[in-house]
Every structure is written in C-alpha cells, then in structure tokens.
Design a protein around this motif. Structure first.
Motif, PDB file in Angstrom:
ATOM      1  N   GLN A  86      19.547  30.659  23.291  1.00  0.00           N
ATOM      2  CA  GLN A  86      18.492  31.123  24.194  1.00  0.00           C
ATOM      3  C   GLN A  86      17.312  30.152  24.196  1.00  0.00           C
ATOM      4  O   GLN A  86      16.777  29.820  25.263  1.00  0.00           O
ATOM      5  CB  GLN A  86      18.024  32.534  23.796  1.00  0.00           C
ATOM      6  CG  GLN A  86      19.048  33.604  24.065  1.00  0.00           C
ATOM      7  CD  GLN A  86      19.405  33.756  25.541  1.00  0.00           C
ATOM      8  OE1 GLN A  86      18.623  33.474  26.435  1.00  0.00           O
ATOM      9  NE2 GLN A  86      20.618  34.216  25.807  1.00  0.00           N
ATOM     10  N   LYS A  87      16.943  29.670  23.040  1.00  0.00           N
ATOM     11  CA  LYS A  87      15.844  28.704  22.926  1.00  0.00           C
ATOM     12  C   LYS A  87      16.212  27.398  23.633  1.00  0.00           C
ATOM     13  O   LYS A  87      15.405  26.822  24.369  1.00  0.00           O
ATOM     14  CB  LYS A  87      15.538  28.459  21.448  1.00  0.00           C
ATOM     15  CG  LYS A  87      14.388  27.531  21.201  1.00  0.00           C
ATOM     16  CD  LYS A  87      14.127  27.399  19.707  1.00  0.00           C
ATOM     17  CE  LYS A  87      13.044  26.394  19.419  1.00  0.00           C
ATOM     18  NZ  LYS A  87      12.831  26.233  17.977  1.00  0.00           N
ATOM     19  N   PHE A  89      18.481  26.994  26.019  1.00  0.00           N
ATOM     20  CA  PHE A  89      18.559  27.305  27.450  1.00  0.00           C
ATOM     21  C   PHE A  89      17.164  27.219  28.076  1.00  0.00           C
ATOM     22  O   PHE A  89      16.973  26.561  29.104  1.00  0.00           O
ATOM     23  CB  PHE A  89      19.170  28.693  27.631  1.00  0.00           C
ATOM     24  CG  PHE A  89      19.119  29.215  29.037  1.00  0.00           C
ATOM     25  CD1 PHE A  89      19.933  28.691  30.029  1.00  0.00           C
ATOM     26  CD2 PHE A  89      18.260  30.251  29.374  1.00  0.00           C
ATOM     27  CE1 PHE A  89      19.891  29.180  31.330  1.00  0.00           C
ATOM     28  CE2 PHE A  89      18.208  30.752  30.662  1.00  0.00           C
ATOM     29  CZ  PHE A  89      19.023  30.215  31.645  1.00  0.00           C
ATOM     30  N   GLN A  90      16.191  27.841  27.461  1.00  0.00           N
ATOM     31  CA  GLN A  90      14.824  27.818  27.987  1.00  0.00           C
ATOM     32  C   GLN A  90      14.243  26.407  27.973  1.00  0.00           C
ATOM     33  O   GLN A  90      13.597  25.977  28.933  1.00  0.00           O
ATOM     34  CB  GLN A  90      13.921  28.781  27.192  1.00  0.00           C
ATOM     35  CG  GLN A  90      14.260  30.233  27.377  1.00  0.00           C
ATOM     36  CD  GLN A  90      14.222  30.693  28.829  1.00  0.00           C
ATOM     37  OE1 GLN A  90      13.417  30.238  29.629  1.00  0.00           O
ATOM     38  NE2 GLN A  90      15.128  31.586  29.185  1.00  0.00           N
ATOM     39  N   ARG A  91      14.487  25.661  26.892  1.00  0.00           N
ATOM     40  CA  ARG A  91      13.985  24.282  26.790  1.00  0.00           C
ATOM     41  C   ARG A  91      14.567  23.412  27.897  1.00  0.00           C
ATOM     42  O   ARG A  91      13.849  22.649  28.560  1.00  0.00           O
ATOM     43  CB  ARG A  91      14.338  23.693  25.420  1.00  0.00           C
ATOM     44  CG  ARG A  91      13.756  22.293  25.184  1.00  0.00           C
ATOM     45  CD  ARG A  91      14.236  21.690  23.880  1.00  0.00           C
ATOM     46  NE  ARG A  91      15.604  21.202  23.954  1.00  0.00           N
ATOM     47  CZ  ARG A  91      15.967  20.038  24.521  1.00  0.00           C
ATOM     48  NH1 ARG A  91      15.063  19.248  25.073  1.00  0.00           N
ATOM     49  NH2 ARG A  91      17.238  19.668  24.533  1.00  0.00           N
ATOM     50  N   LYS A  93      15.876  24.416  30.793  1.00  0.00           N
ATOM     51  CA  LYS A  93      15.396  24.883  32.102  1.00  0.00           C
ATOM     52  C   LYS A  93      14.032  24.270  32.419  1.00  0.00           C
ATOM     53  O   LYS A  93      13.781  23.876  33.562  1.00  0.00           O
ATOM     54  CB  LYS A  93      15.293  26.416  32.132  1.00  0.00           C
ATOM     55  CG  LYS A  93      16.597  27.160  32.094  1.00  0.00           C
ATOM     56  CD  LYS A  93      17.321  27.193  33.397  1.00  0.00           C
ATOM     57  CE  LYS A  93      16.696  28.196  34.338  1.00  0.00           C
ATOM     58  NZ  LYS A  93      17.457  28.342  35.577  1.00  0.00           N
ATOM     59  N   VAL A  94      13.168  24.161  31.418  1.00  0.00           N
ATOM     60  CA  VAL A  94      11.841  23.549  31.613  1.00  0.00           C
ATOM     61  C   VAL A  94      11.994  22.095  32.055  1.00  0.00           C
ATOM     62  O   VAL A  94      11.197  21.585  32.840  1.00  0.00           O
ATOM     63  CB  VAL A  94      10.994  23.657  30.317  1.00  0.00           C
ATOM     64  CG1 VAL A  94       9.770  22.764  30.364  1.00  0.00           C
ATOM     65  CG2 VAL A  94      10.604  25.099  30.072  1.00  0.00           C
ATOM     66  N   GLU A 102      24.649  30.947  32.787  1.00  0.00           N
ATOM     67  CA  GLU A 102      23.592  31.218  31.818  1.00  0.00           C
ATOM     68  C   GLU A 102      24.228  31.740  30.536  1.00  0.00           C
ATOM     69  O   GLU A 102      25.398  32.149  30.534  1.00  0.00           O
ATOM     70  CB  GLU A 102      22.594  32.212  32.405  1.00  0.00           C
ATOM     71  CG  GLU A 102      21.850  31.616  33.586  1.00  0.00           C
ATOM     72  CD  GLU A 102      20.677  32.455  34.041  1.00  0.00           C
ATOM     73  OE1 GLU A 102      20.409  33.525  33.448  1.00  0.00           O
ATOM     74  OE2 GLU A 102      20.018  32.027  35.011  1.00  0.00           O
TER      75      GLU A 102
END
Length: 131
Positions: A86-87, A89-91, A93-94, A102
């Motif tokens: 999850q971390k 994935f978010q990194r 995406k930024v 996803e």
C-alpha cells in the motif's frame, strides 16, 4: 549456480534508466557502450548489491514481439517484492505511475500491476510474511 543477472526488455534504454532509477528507486550499476546500445544495469538498494537487472533493448524482433504480446494480454514481464504494497502503491502513484491493477489479495499474497513506460507491465507483490 546463482542468479547474478536478469534482464528486462525495454523499448528505450535512456527512458528505462530514468524510470527505473528516478521512479522505482534502483541505482545504476553498469553503463557500458556496446555499439548502438549499452550494457546497462541497475541494482536494488534494498537487495543484494551483486544481483543486477539488465535494461535490455528490444532490438531483436522476437523479443519485441514477445514484449508486445505480453503487454497486450496484461501479463507482467517480471515481478518485484515489496514489504508494504500500500505504501509503495501510494509512492508510485505520486510519481505518476499508471496501474492496471491496484493492490489486491491473490491467494496468500497481495499484488499490483503497473506500466514501466518502456513497454512492460510490472507486478509488485507483498508476501504474507510481510503483512
């Protein structure tokens, strides 16, 4: 016998180097001119420093056909392990990374799939021991 080098087919070595270092966080290891192309490798700062990923040009028609067929079918060319999907994935995406899948549980592991902008789909996965 050990795995010390593996390859990923890319449509542009310079673009791939930028993506794999600046976005994914790998570190350039070798950059040696070999005629029209380069012997270009990266390593993971989180992995063994002597295990390299070669950013191999898709100049061979068979390699290009294989790469394109996998991409069209939505099949990742390779997979990288992460400790917190999850971390990660978010990194990513930024950084503008486009995901075709996803993070989702697939049996005991969690997987996500994204485009590397160089002709490949890449899977990241989190094993159950890291959850």
């Amino acid at each position: 016998m050990k795995i010390k080098l593996t390859s990923i087919i890319v449509d542009n070595q310079d673009k791939a180097l930028k993506f794999y270092t600046e976005v994914l966080g790998f570190v350039k290891s070798k950059d040696i001119p070999v005629g029209e192309f380069k012997w270009l490798t990266v390593v993971s700062p989180e992995g063994h420093p002597d295990v390299e990923l070669s950013l191999e040009p898709n100049a061979n028609p068979a390699a290009k056909t294989f790469q394109e067929a996998l991409f069209r079918q939505g099949i990742p060319l390779t997979a990288f392990e992460v400790t917190d999907i999850q971390k990660e994935f978010q990194r990513l995406k930024v950084h503008g990374v486009v995901f075709s899948k996803e993070p989702a549980k697939t049996g005991p592991i969690t997987v996500a799939i994204f485009s590397d902008t160089c002709g490949n789909l890449i899977q990241i996965y989190q094993p159950p021991s890291a959850e």
